[in-house]
Design an enzyme around this catalytic site. Structure first.
Site, PDB file in Angstrom:
ATOM      1  N   THR A 272       0.951  -1.275   0.006  1.00 17.06           N
ATOM      2  CA  THR A 272       0.012   0.027   0.144  1.00 17.06           C
ATOM      3  C   THR A 272       0.979   1.263   0.038  1.00 17.06           C
ATOM      4  OG1 THR A 272      -0.008   0.010   2.456  1.00 17.06           O
ATOM      5  CG2 THR A 272      -1.989  -1.137   1.394  1.00 17.06           C
TER       6      THR A 272
ATOM      7  N   ALA B  65      -1.812  -3.191  -7.070  1.00 17.42           N
ATOM      8  CA  ALA B  65      -3.218  -4.000  -6.737  1.00 17.42           C
ATOM      9  C   ALA B  65      -3.560  -3.620  -5.101  1.00 17.42           C
ATOM     10  CB  ALA B  65      -3.464  -5.163  -7.275  1.00 17.42           C
ATOM     11  N   PRO B  66      -4.581  -2.854  -4.960  1.00 16.52           N
ATOM     12  CA  PRO B  66      -4.804  -2.585  -3.736  1.00 16.52           C
ATOM     13  C   PRO B  66      -5.384  -3.765  -3.132  1.00 16.52           C
ATOM     14  CG  PRO B  66      -5.625  -0.932  -4.848  1.00 16.52           C
ATOM     15  CD  PRO B  66      -5.119  -1.788  -5.936  1.00 16.52           C
TER      16      PRO B  66
ATOM     17  N   HIS C 148     -16.663  -8.033   9.918  1.00 14.16           N
ATOM     18  CA  HIS C 148     -15.271  -8.571  10.074  1.00 14.16           C
ATOM     19  C   HIS C 148     -15.212  -8.898  11.675  1.00 14.16           C
ATOM     20  CE1 HIS C 148     -14.319  -6.034   6.704  1.00 14.16           C
ATOM     21  NE2 HIS C 148     -13.007  -6.676   6.548  1.00 14.16           N
TER      22      HIS C 148
ATOM     23  N   LYS D  70     -10.598  -5.765  14.609  1.00 11.86           N
ATOM     24  CA  LYS D  70     -10.437  -4.529  13.748  1.00 11.86           C
ATOM     25  C   LYS D  70     -10.439  -3.507  14.340  1.00 11.86           C
ATOM     26  CE  LYS D  70     -11.789  -3.274   8.903  1.00 11.86           C
ATOM     27  NZ  LYS D  70     -10.349  -3.312   8.450  1.00 11.86           N
TER      28      LYS D  70
ATOM     29  N   THR E 180     -11.811  -1.481   2.020  1.00  9.34           N
ATOM     30  CA  THR E 180     -12.820  -2.030   0.989  1.00  9.34           C
ATOM     31  C   THR E 180     -14.114  -1.602   0.871  1.00  9.34           C
ATOM     32  OG1 THR E 180     -11.313  -4.170   1.117  1.00  9.34           O
ATOM     33  CG2 THR E 180     -13.402  -4.283  -0.395  1.00  9.34           C
TER      34      THR E 180
END
Lengths: 251, 251, 251, 251
Positions: free
Chosen positions: C81, C106-107, C136, C140, C147
């Protein structure tokens, strides 16, 4: 039984057994006093002062293991399969001679799966239609899963108890069998997908409404809360309990 | 064509047709100039100055209706079934003689269902496993649904285009057919539940992930945005378009 | 590039990197020629004859790694990232000097997640309502997930492109914030549940129908098919590609 | 009470009332003896020999209607809202003077919704995490729905009864409120989508497993089985029953 429950695990090197060893070691109210593999002598259990024996071995060994536990004053929590009616009857007879001892034999220790089956059976008394879908990884050899077939039978029994017949179905043409298996008048569908583990969904329908109950099991660790519940409870439930639902408070 | 599209609906007293009449009347950019039942003469369409004829009649009448529209300079949007290859070929020939006229023949006007099929086919090129589940009310006579079988074939074609074979499946024992129908190597399951209407779910799985695409159709009104999209677009698409996806911007 | 693609992995001891090492080793059309940790010298990549460098390191190192690869004639597949517009511009400039070289940044390498975002944006052009739910594990730290916020923005952009405004919402009273976050006019809800990993569901609704698209990521291994697709494709795509969707065949 | 239950419906011209009239007329074991609108005199109920009065009127009228029924020897099934503790206490006092008479006051007659709340509360005692998602049409004015808030409180009470605290949540950054409302320590999320009616999903998670319970209500007709169950049962349950769950067999 002291404040801390002393636990011996049989089959400790197996897949379920090794998880159980870890779970007991992590539980603050338990002490793992013995972890036996297939060649180890059973006297290492009472020899270590075990209060509860957890049997996660193989069908050929399980009956003898439980007999040994009961005869030596230990409660037993059993996840091994293969307990038919003859074995259960012999065990009931043995437990009558040991009235203070408890044994739990549970075909399924996943509390979520057990609750799913119970909820589905209860709800199916009030809904016109009900079907079962089970989903597993594609390496599974049999279809439908034993759990799904068991759920279908629980549902059928609950419906019969209130005079409900099979779900309505006007299908006239189904040349390739899209309607799936019929277990005790309940349709059961089996899906196989890479990436899945073990999943079950019960779909209930009536005029203007649907109720869906789904259990997803991603990992063997999901059985451990049920094993620990069994260990904590078995000492207060003398005699034989068949099925973890006997230990669940469903009100 | 003027700013407001003048629309004639054929089959206006049928279930789909009566919804279409209402939808056209509610659309600000359209004017309903004729609504014909089964006994009405076709010259009431061009007679009323229709730009677009919407045919929601029966297989026996649809070809003649569309021929009349094309020969009289009207575009046609067709939801009637029964258009086989012979009929389509005759229509293509006719349209070559009328190069400015457009016809859309769509087996399914539910935009969501069409998108679901397209998305499923695209995704199935990238996932190891894919299965289809359709769910309908219990009065449905056939299984699996035509839409689900069509989706299975779209998926199979997409997978072949990238060299993917059937989904993995180790099933050895399935005595009652729980694994469902196999349509073009894709497993299709049919659920029947009171209270449902028409639903389709495509399940895709790979190592460590799952993708699910589900369409729920609760009411015939769900077809109307597709019908209106057809009416708005058909004038700019000369020739024959088969399937509503030809009018969707999928990028 | 020979038939077998020679691959060097940077960040090989990290969580993603170690999975990538395993995936490359398992791919029959690839050969792992170098696996570098944080202290290793970059000349071990071209020194080993690598065709493609896979960068799975940290933001502070990624730009230099990619510059080295491009300047030494190696294509690059980047999952690190931190690539802001300034870095991307410098890279575009560099690639103009090396017209035969390709870079993919590509993230998100989960093909299923990328497809989910694309499908959701496409479908949102045709549905009146759309909302995003992400789910999730409870460890987190931030909500909503990156996303999900990205998906919301993709949806908003797609809707603007066809003149669609925000989804309808008559809510007048919501004292506790049950309606969730609003990202670019799209409602986003974040669920946290023990046992989950990373999941996203987009719900689309219109009169009489609903479309649901859901992606479940159970394991880091789910990123590997995307990494392998990148390695296989980057040599045929000179210049910079931002986002794995540039390599997916979405028709 | 004779074999056929004689039923009077109050509020018969309202949305719920007109459905109830149809449902009673269709039930083979019931006879509709009176259907009263807002201006009709209550003596048309006992005058027609009603065994059971169904009150589906407005809060301002309900208490008087039920009092009339009890004082005239009729049982009452009540779906009208607005029964606070003061009204309930007065009714309990009245019923002590009429010991053979039964009254059911049910805030929700959808059996599926009632079961969903009960199942969720029971299961939440065994799962580490639980959250509630409700989904409704976009014309709804308040969020979260009363049913979802009620479910959250039932869950919180069940968890407290076994010493379980709030679900784990490490969220540190949530600037836009994606985590939703918190009702009695339970997160509640509200989705609004065109095409939906009234839906509720409870998500429960623990290590390695998830349990989901979802109720979809597509139509007011879904309340009718609960109303009929109430009519059939109220005669055998003297005194006040609050909540349809008191009539459900949950074992």
């Amino acid at each position: 039984m002291t404040d801390v429950i002393k636990v011996a695990v049989l089959g400790a090197s197996g897949r379920m057994g090794s998880e159980a060893v870890k779970a007991v070691e992590s539980a603050e109210d338990m002490e793992l006093v013995a972890a036996l593999g297939s060649g180890d002598s059973l006297d290492r259990t009472d020899g270590a002062g075990a209060d509860v024996v957890v049997d996660l071995t193989v069908p050929a060994a399980s009956e003898e293991n439980v007999r040994y536990a009961v005869e030596h004053g230990m409660h037993a929590v059993v996840g091994t399969t293969g307990w038919d009616e003859a074995k259960l009857d012999r065990l009931r007879g043995l437990l009558e001679e040991h009235p203070g001892t408890g044994v739990l034999i549970a075909p399924n220790f996943a509390i979520g799966a057990v609750l799913t089956g119970k909820f589905a059976a209860t709800a199916s008394k009030y809904f016109e239609s009900v079907e079962v879908v089970e989903l597993h990884h594609p390496n599974k050899l049999d279809a439908p899963s034993g759990t799904a077939a068991h759920t279908a039978r629980e549902i059928a029994e609950a419906r019969r108890s209130v005079g409900r017949g099979p779900s309505p179905d006007a299908t006239e043409s189904d040349p390739q069998g899209a309607r799936g298996a019929v277990v005790d008048d309940v349709h059961v569908h089996a899906v196989r997908l890479r990436g899945l583990v073990a999943h079950e969904e019960i779909l209930l329908g009536d005029e203007g409404q649907q109720l869906s109950i789904r259990h997803d099991s991603f990992d063997r660790v999901s059985f451990m809360p049920g094993v620990l519940l069994g260990i904590r409870t078995v000492g207060q439930r003398p005699g034989l309990t068949h099925g973890l639902d006997g230990y669940l408070d469903l009100d």
